[in-house]
Design a protein around this motif. Structure first.
Motif, PDB file in Angstrom:
ATOM      1  N   GLU A   1       0.829  -1.216   0.000  1.00 36.28           N
ATOM      2  CA  GLU A   1       0.000   0.000   0.000  1.00 36.28           C
ATOM      3  C   GLU A   1       0.861   1.263   0.000  1.00 36.28           C
ATOM      4  OE1 GLU A   1      -3.155  -0.220  -0.683  1.00 36.28           O
ATOM      5  OE2 GLU A   1      -3.178  -2.409  -0.475  1.00 36.28           O
TER       6      GLU A   1
ATOM      7  N   GLU B   1      -0.725  -1.694 -10.077  1.00 44.45           N
ATOM      8  CA  GLU B   1      -0.687  -2.889  -9.224  1.00 44.45           C
ATOM      9  C   GLU B   1       0.579  -3.704  -9.489  1.00 44.45           C
ATOM     10  OE1 GLU B   1      -2.366  -3.472  -6.652  1.00 44.45           O
ATOM     11  OE2 GLU B   1      -3.865  -1.926  -6.979  1.00 44.45           O
TER      12      GLU B   1
ATOM     13  N   ALA C   1       3.351  -1.968  -7.752  1.00 44.71           N
ATOM     14  CA  ALA C   1       3.259  -2.139  -6.298  1.00 44.71           C
ATOM     15  C   ALA C   1       3.695  -3.547  -5.898  1.00 44.71           C
ATOM     16  CB  ALA C   1       1.838  -1.849  -5.820  1.00 44.71           C
TER      17      ALA C   1
HETATM   18 ZN   LIG Z   1      -2.419  -2.584  -4.816  1.00 43.28          ZN
END
Ligand SMILES: [Zn+2]
Length: 134
Positions: free
Chosen positions: A83, A122, A125
């Motif tokens: 996050e 994503e 991340a």
């Molecule tokens: Zn994520």
């Protein structure tokens, strides 16, 4: 110091959305704490409702600017590194991250790839949070 302040200001519109969601979570019994310069909301009935949603919609954690919302504190502990990559993305993209994220998901889905899993933000991340010292 001034760059950190600018990063918070640049992400502030998204953070405001996160604060609204966090306030709703608090009304439903969530707890809040500050961790690594970010407000984390977790638990309560909202967390239980989100956990109970069908698989494609349910999530364990979501980042909005400098706010992270998690279904449980344990989920936040597991997801924190991931996050925080999204927090850095908000600091780069500001409020434009929200439409850019959605466009990336739609683009990947149009190419027959995963709406969530293939999203460029994503993927970044996942890759960054899996590296040591990410
Ligand atoms: Zn994520």
């Amino acid at each position: 110091m001034i760059l950190r302040l600018l990063a918070y200001l640049w992400a502030a519109p998204a953070t405001a959305l996160g604060m609204l969601a966090g306030a709703l979570a608090l009304l439903l019994g969530a707890r809040v704490r500050r961790e690594r310069g970010v407000l984390e909301f977790s638990g309560g009935e909202l967390g239980q409702i989100i956990s109970a949603l069908p698989r494609p919609v349910a999530f364990a954690g979501i980042t909005l600017g400098h706010v992270i919302l998690g279904t449980t504190r344990e989920a936040l502990d597991e997801l924190r590194d991931h996050e925080h990559v999204h927090v850095r993305q908000y600091e780069r993209w500001g409020v434009f991250l929200l439409p850019a994220y959605l466009l990336s998901s739609c683009w990947q889905a149009a190419r027959g790839r995963g709406f969530y899993s293939a999203n460029r933000f994503e993927r970044e991340a996942r890759e960054a949070s899996e590296r040591p010292n990410a």
